[in-house]
Design an enzyme around this catalytic site. Structure first.
Site, PDB file in Angstrom:
ATOM      1  N   HIS A   1      87.022 152.290  15.852  1.00 44.47           N
ATOM      2  CA  HIS A   1      87.415 151.522  14.668  1.00 44.47           C
ATOM      3  C   HIS A   1      88.768 151.877  14.056  1.00 44.47           C
ATOM      4  CE1 HIS A   1      83.238 150.348  14.872  1.00 44.47           C
ATOM      5  NE2 HIS A   1      82.792 151.497  14.404  1.00 44.47           N
TER       6      HIS A   1
ATOM      7  N   ASP B   1      83.561 156.167  21.813  1.00 46.71           N
ATOM      8  CA  ASP B   1      82.790 157.413  21.907  1.00 46.71           C
ATOM      9  C   ASP B   1      81.309 157.174  22.139  1.00 46.71           C
ATOM     10  OD1 ASP B   1      82.366 156.430  19.329  1.00 46.71           O
ATOM     11  OD2 ASP B   1      83.013 158.266  18.309  1.00 46.71           O
TER      12      ASP B   1
END
Length: 503
Positions: free
Chosen positions: A81, A239
């Site tokens: 993000h 991730d």
């Protein structure tokens, strides 16, 4: 034996793994870097820190590894993000705005109003939340207009790091899925959302698959790191996508629980056509043409760290966990809700804050520790409950992260989730997933599933204790009431918090 590098660009440190063809960790290096909190609720980082610390870490690995030519490739995992804004020559225009930055509430409401909540879910499969990238892009457009007008591209954190090592600029689907600009099913930037929100699609980088070869390292990178110029570089993944790969979550029926600073429950999806109504995240996987659904607890391991640093600084984590082992399920009537920084799933609420409920003079430190562990696990169980309510069969969960090192916490997960919980023999999380993408790209295996078969081994299995599972089911029903009964109190307290130095 040939090796690959798995580079995990985290929020507080970059972790670099050197992995050989049997999945063995030959060497591991971690290099930390600072966060920048210039205002309450703001969280930024200097992207140059990522680059320099990664180069330092790779150099440390190559200094001890004499056969550098055997390091065939590398790939990346990265914090999702974050907004890295680049100018005409791909220079960084400002600090990166990170996933845990919450300045963008008004931009989120603006997206909902203009795009519409239903249309947003139809295209991106996710609601507008402060952590996502599009709200950050709009914030810069509205508040740093001159700087925004200089912008040529935006990328996610690990994509900028990869660019600096290769001079090749790309994004890949699993990280792009966390921007609110990707059409998840079509696997393309959404021209519809971009047009509605006044974003020029030329700002969006070209998209590639996670295992795609994007090039080799530059001559400068080779000189700085000691790697061979022929070292292949593969795109990598977000991730959580890489964490799923590194835990073997690569087919239907498999679910992962990851407890680090934040907590994640992630379940494999073979298609993009399921409907969760925005109650959980729905992202593209690092495995090609696959997806995953995910619930998030913002302050998971962070809650335990906070508790220790505030109330038990003279105890190690191992000592706290060992003490908690002697406390029965339910912590002798003490409940904790882990809302230290707000919450994400199932309550997207930036104002809610944590509570201890039921305190009495009979409670000791070990009871508080147990309640913190249970509260974190209850929060994650809310995501599992959503999955099950939508028909998903969750009986087997791979546990990774800090909690997977604790037999006490692993058994607690089995009891609260009422499912078999498995610990892997070598749990390396997203860094392992990144290494597996590199291994696949280098041609070591025909598929990620084949790689997982070779690299990953189960070391322990925890079955739910029937009596404890029944007790936790009752306690969980009480836990779920705390949010509703403290929500208005915390909204009223929010103004007091913003007037002080802590958020």
């Amino acid at each position: 034996m040939n090796c690959v590098l798995g580079i995990d660009l985290g929020t507080s440190a970059v972790k670099i793994l050197l992995i050989n063809q049997t999945g063995e960790v030959v060497k591991e290096v971690s290099k930390s870097y600072p966060l920048v909190h210039s205002k309450p609720g703001w969280s930024e980082q200097d992207p140059e820190e990522w680059v320099q610390k990664t180069i330092e870490g790779i150099s440390e690995i190559t200094a001890d590894f004499k056969e550098v030519s055997k390091i065939q490739g590398m790939s990346f995992s990265g914090q999702m993000h974050g907004l890295v804004l680049l100018g005409e020559n791909n220079e960084v225009l400002r600090n990166a705005i990170l996933w845990n930055d919450v300045r963008t509430t008004s931009q989120c409401r603006n997206i909902e109003d203009k795009v519409g909540k239903e249309k947003l879910l139809e295209i991106t499969k996710n609601p507008a939340l402060e952590g996502f990238t599009l709200p950050k892009l709009l914030w810069v457009k509205e508040n740093e207009t001159e700087l925004y007008e200089q912008a040529h591209k935006f990328v996610l954190p690990k994509d900028y790091l990869r660019y600096r090592l290769t001079n090749q600029l790309h994004a890949e689907y699993s990280d792009a899925a966390g921007t609110l600009l990707l059409d998840i099913a079509k696997k393309e930037w959404s021209s519809e959302i971009a047009q509605i929100m006044g974003i020029d699609l030329s700002l969006c980088p070209d998209l590639v698959e996670s295992a795609a070869l994007v090039g080799t390292i530059t001559e400068e990178t080779a000189q700085l790191t000691g790697l061979a110029e022929s070292t292949k570089v593969f795109a990598g993944g977000a991730d959580n996508a890489c964490g799923a790969i590194g835990a073997g979550i690569l087919k239907d029926g498999l679910t992962m629980c990851s407890i680090g600073t934040s907590g994640v429950v992630l379940s494999y999806e073979a298609s993009s056509d399921k409907e969760f109504g925005g109650k959980v995240h729905y992202f593209n996987h690092g495995k090609e043409d696959s997806f995953y659904t995910m619930g998030v607890t913002l302050s998971a391991g962070h809650s335990l760290t906070w508790f220790r640093e505030t109330f038990a600084v003279d105890h190690s984590f191992d000592e706290l966990l060992e003490e908690a082992k002697s406390v029965p399920p339910g912590a002798n009537g003490l409940l904790f809700t882990p809302y230290l920084s707000g919450e994400r799933t199932p309550h997207a609420d930036a104002d809610i804050r944590a509570s201890f409920i039921g305190m009495s003079t009979s409670h000791q430190q070990k009871d508080f520790t147990r309640s913190v562990l249970e509260g974190i696990t209850f929060s994650l169980n809310e995501s599992i409950e959503i999955f099950r309510s939508e028909g998903k069969n969750i009986n087997k969960i791979i546990s990774i992260g800090g909690a997977a090192k604790s037999p006490v916490w692993l058994q607690m997960q089995a009891d609260i989730f009422d499912a078999e919980v498995i610990r892997l023999s070598s749990e390396q999380g997203p860094g392992m997933g990144a290494a597996m993408l590199a291994a696949l790209g280098c041609g070591w295996f025909q598929s990620l599933e084949d790689c997982a078969e070779e690299f990953l081994r189960e070391s322990a299995v925890y079955q739910p204790v029937t009596e404890h599972a029944a007790q936790y089911k009752e306690i969980f029903s009480i836990y779920k009431k705390v949010y509703d009964q403290t929500r208005d109190l915390n909204k009223a307290l929010a103004s007091l918090r913003s007037a002080g130095t802590n958020s």
